[in-house]
Scaffold this motif. Structure first.
Motif, mmCIF file in Angstrom:
data_model
loop_
_atom_site.group_PDB
_atom_site.id
_atom_site.type_symbol
_atom_site.label_atom_id
_atom_site.label_comp_id
_atom_site.label_asym_id
_atom_site.label_seq_id
_atom_site.Cartn_x
_atom_site.Cartn_y
_atom_site.Cartn_z
ATOM 1 N N LYS A 124 0.768 -1.033 -0.300
ATOM 2 C CA LYS A 124 -0.429 -0.157 0.151
ATOM 3 C C LYS A 124 0.825 1.261 0.126
ATOM 4 C CE LYS A 124 -4.273 1.872 2.550
ATOM 5 N NZ LYS A 124 -4.544 2.413 3.772
ATOM 6 N N LYS A 125 0.287 2.219 -0.889
ATOM 7 C CA LYS A 125 1.173 3.245 -1.062
ATOM 8 C C LYS A 125 0.777 4.391 0.609
ATOM 9 C CE LYS A 125 0.795 3.623 -5.903
ATOM 10 N NZ LYS A 125 0.374 4.708 -7.242
ATOM 11 N N GLU A 126 2.384 4.574 1.290
ATOM 12 C CA GLU A 126 2.327 5.762 2.140
ATOM 13 C C GLU A 126 1.669 7.231 1.466
ATOM 14 O OE1 GLU A 126 2.867 5.523 4.752
ATOM 15 O OE2 GLU A 126 4.017 3.422 5.033
ATOM 16 N N GLY A 127 0.883 7.330 2.452
ATOM 17 C CA GLY A 127 0.270 9.079 2.477
ATOM 18 C C GLY A 127 1.124 9.587 2.309
ATOM 19 N N ARG A 128 2.194 10.219 3.123
ATOM 20 C CA ARG A 128 3.096 11.554 2.893
ATOM 21 C C ARG A 128 4.666 10.536 3.276
ATOM 22 N NH1 ARG A 128 -0.835 13.944 4.084
ATOM 23 N NH2 ARG A 128 -1.812 15.622 2.762
ATOM 24 N N THR A 129 5.857 10.708 2.162
ATOM 25 C CA THR A 129 7.310 10.258 2.519
ATOM 26 C C THR A 129 7.792 11.725 2.846
ATOM 27 O OG1 THR A 129 6.567 7.947 2.462
ATOM 28 C CG2 THR A 129 8.612 8.522 2.805
ATOM 29 N N SER A 130 9.347 12.114 3.857
ATOM 30 C CA SER A 130 10.030 12.992 3.532
ATOM 31 C C SER A 130 11.059 11.788 3.317
ATOM 32 C CB SER A 130 10.075 13.178 5.293
ATOM 33 O OG SER A 130 10.901 13.758 5.165
ATOM 34 N N ILE A 131 11.637 12.656 2.660
ATOM 35 C CA ILE A 131 13.235 11.776 2.212
ATOM 36 C C ILE A 131 13.920 13.065 2.009
ATOM 37 C CG2 ILE A 131 11.989 10.199 0.697
ATOM 38 C CD1 ILE A 131 13.187 11.432 -1.861
ATOM 39 N N ASN A 132 15.758 12.524 2.059
ATOM 40 C CA ASN A 132 16.697 13.959 2.078
ATOM 41 C C ASN A 132 16.910 13.773 1.038
ATOM 42 O OD1 ASN A 132 15.426 14.594 4.848
ATOM 43 N ND2 ASN A 132 16.958 13.832 5.043
#
Length: 499
Positions: A124-132
Motif C-alpha cells: 500500500k502506498k504511503e500517504g506522505r513520505t519525507s526523504i532527504n
C-alpha cells in the motif's frame, strides 16, 4: 550565499526530534517552506522507499547545470522533500539560510518534478513520505576542461543509528535570564527514574502515557506499547497486527484503553483488543486522544475535525457543523466543568459553549489570538490553564516564540505568561496539569524540563542540571490516584512523589 555553501555534517539529533515530537515540529532543516501540506508523514519509511525515475532526475540535473552560473561555487545543500501517494513532491525545508538564487532554482525544479515514486508498505502506498536530497556543487574535469557542476542524490536515513545517538540527556536551555530559580520545594520531592539500564524498560524514549483505573501505567517506549505495575514493564498490544509504532494512548471512564498505532485506532477492555473500522469512526488516525471524565466522552483530535465517541456512537465536529472553527486539523480538545469545549487547531483556537455558541479567538483581542491550545486543565474554582502554540510565527527559525501558558480566570480575563513577564524558563510547553493537593500548576517543556508554579509569584524549574530528573525534554505527564506525578521523557519514566 558565499562561494562556499554551508556543509551540514550531523543531522541525527534534529531528525530524531522530528520523528518523535508533536505536530508542527516537522521540518528537518533550518529553513522551513510554507507551501507543503505537512499533516502526518513518515520519515524515509516503507518496505519500498520513496525515490525517483533515474533518467528523469538526471534530466533535472542537466537543466540545472545549463541554467545556473556555478563558476567558482562549491559546497553542499540538503533538501527535505515530501512525496505523496500520487508521486507529487514538495520541498519542505532546506539548509541554505541565505536563500541564494541557486537554492531557489533547485526548489522550483524539485517542486515541478513529476517522476517521484511513492513509498510502499505492505503493498500500500504511503500517504506522505519525507526523504532527504543532497545537492553537491564541485569542480569536475569534462573533456580536459574544468567546469563546476551540480549533482543530486537521495541520502537515506539510518534510523537505528540516530536513535542510538539520541539516547542521551539534552542539556536544559533556559531562555529566561531575569528570573532567579531558588527551587525551595525541590527537597520536598522524592524522584524515581526507570531507564533501560536500571530496569526492563525496552526503550528510554517515552512520549505518551496514561494510568488506568487499576493503577497500571500504559506508555509508549520507542516503538513499543508497554505497561508498568510499579516493578516490571511488559510489552503489550494487539496480536497478529503489524503496528510499527504507537502515537497516542488514553484511558476512558470504563477503563478501556484507546490506542493509535499503525494508522489504526484500537481499544482494549482488559480482555480483547478491538480494531475500529474507519468507515464507522470516520478516521484512521489521530493526533491526540483525550478522555472527558465528566461526560464520558472520548475525543479524537484529527485532520478531519474533532471526532467524539460516547456509548458506541461516533460524531464528527468540523467546519461544516461549526463555521467558527479555524481549521478541521484539530490538535487538542477538552470539555470544562461548564460544558464548554475548548479546541485547538493548527490555525487557531475556538470555544463552543453549552448552548452551541462558538467563539473563534482569532477574532478577539485576547491572549488566545493567533494561538493553538495544546493542553488544558482546570482547578476546583473553575480557572482554566492552557499551554499555547503560536501557529503563525513572526520570526522564521526563532525557538523561544510567543507561546508560554495562559490562565483564564473566573471573570473571563485571560493572561499569558512567558519568559518576558514571569518565571517561565522557556516559552514552549508540552502539557499543563493542575495539582489539586498542592494547589500548584505543573508545566512540562521540551527544552527546559519541569516547571512548578505556585500561582502567585513562585516559579521553580527542575531539570537534569539541578535534580535527578534525567533530561530537560519532558513529553507529557499525568497523576496517579495518590497524586504522584509521572513524567514521560526522552530518558525514561519519572515519578515525582511528595515526601
Amino acid at each position: 550565499m558565499s562561494n562556499q555553501m554551508p556543509l551540514i555534517k550531523n543531522l541525527l539529533l534534529l531528525i530524531l526530534a522530528i520523528l518523535y515530537s508533536g505536530a508542527k515540529a516537522q521540518n528537518l532543516f533550518p529553513v522551513k517552506l510554507e507551501n507543503c501540506k505537512t499533516d502526518r508523514f513518515c520519515l524515509d519509511c516503507g518496505d519500498v522507499k520513496a525515490s525517483y525515475n533515474e533518467a528523469d532526475f538526471a534530466e533535472l540535473q542537466e537543466k540545472l547545470n545549463k541554467s545556473l552560473n556555478l563558476t567558482g561555487i562549491t559546497g553542499v545543500i540538503k533538501f527535505q522533500v515530501l512525496i505523496d501517494s500520487s508521486g507529487r513532491g514538495c520541498v519542505l525545508s532546506h539548509t541554505d539560510q541565505s536563500n541564494n538564487q541557486i537554492t531557489q532554482q533547485i526548489i522550483k525544479q524539485l517542486n515541478n518534478f513529476k517522476k517521484w515514486t511513492p513509498a510502499v508498505t505492505a503493498n500500500k502506498k504511503e500517504g506522505r513520505t519525507s526523504i532527504n536530497l543532497t545537492f553537491t556543487i564541485k569542480e569536475n574535469l569534462v573533456f580536459s576542461k574544468k567546469v563546476y557542476q551540480i549533482s543530486g542524490n537521495i541520502e537515506r536515513v539510518n534510523i537505528d543509528a540516530f536513535k542510538k545517538s539520541f539516547d542521551r540527556p539534552k542539556n536544559p536551555e533556559i531562555y529566561n535570564k531575569n528570573y532567579v530559580y531558588k527551587n525551595e520545594n525541590l527537597k520536598n520531592y522524592k524522584i524515581a527514574v526507570w531507564k533501560s539500564d536500571n530496569s526492563n524498560l525496552p526503550d528510554n524514549m517515552n512520549d505518551h502515557i496514561t494510568i488506568d483505573r487499576n493503577g497500571v501505567l500504559w506508555l509508549t517506549a520507542g516503538d513499543d506499547l508497554v505497561t508498568f505495575d510499579g516493578k516490571t514493564f511488559h510489552i503489550v498490544g494487539p496480536s497478529n497486527e503489524n503496528i510499527g509504532s504507537y502515537r497516542s494512548v488514553e484511558t476512558d471512564n470504563n477503563n478501556i484503553k484507546w490506542v493509535y498505532g499503525g494508522k489504526s485506532i484500537y481499544s482494549y477492555d482488559d480482555k480483547t483488543w478491538t480494531k475500529h473500522d474507519p468507515k464507522i469512526t470516520g478516521i484512521d488516525g489521530t493526533f491526540k486522544i483525550i478522555n472527558n471524565p465528566e461526560t464520558g466522552e472520548v475525543f479524537f483530535c484529527t485532520d478531519k475535525g474533532l471526532i467524539i465517541y460516547k456509548d458506541g456512537i461516533w460524531f464528527n465536529l468540523d467546519q461544516n457543523k461549526v463555521k467558527e472553527m479555524p481549521s478541521n486539523r484539530v490538535t487538542f480538545a477538552k470539555r470544562d466543568a461548564k460544558n464548554r469545549i475548548w479546541i485547538g487547531t493548527f490555525s487557531g483556537s475556538v470555544m463552543i459553549d453549552g448552548l452551541g455558541k462558538a467563539t473563534n479567538f482569532n477574532n478577539t483581542e485576547t491572549a488566545l489570538k493567533g494561538k493553538c491550545i495544546t493542553s488544558m486543565d482546570e482547578d476546583e474554582k473553575g480557572n482554566l490553564y492552557f499551554s499555547l502554540y503560536e501557529f503563525d510565527r513572526k520570526t522564521p527559525g526563532q525557538i523561544n516564540n510567543d507561546e508560554g501558558i495562559a490562565i483564564r480566570y473566573l471573570d473571563g480575563s485571560i493572561k499569558q505568561f512567558t519568559t518576558s513577564n514571569s518565571g517561565m524558563p522557556f516559552n514552549h510547553a508540552n502539557k499543563v496539569l493542575y495539582d489539586r493537593k498542592e494547589k500548584v500548576l505543573w508545566i512540562s517543556t521540551d527544552r527546559a524540563g519541569l516547571v512548578r508554579y505556585d500561582l502567585k509569584d513562585g516559579w521553580e524549574n527542575y531539570h537534569n542540571d539541578n535534580s535527578t530528573i534525567p533530561t530537560s525534554y519532558i513529553s507529557t505527564m499525568t497523576f496517579d490516584k495518590d497524586g504522584n506525578l509521572y513524567l514521560a521523557t526522552r530518558q525514561g519514566l519519572v515519578k515525582i512523589e511528595r515526601r
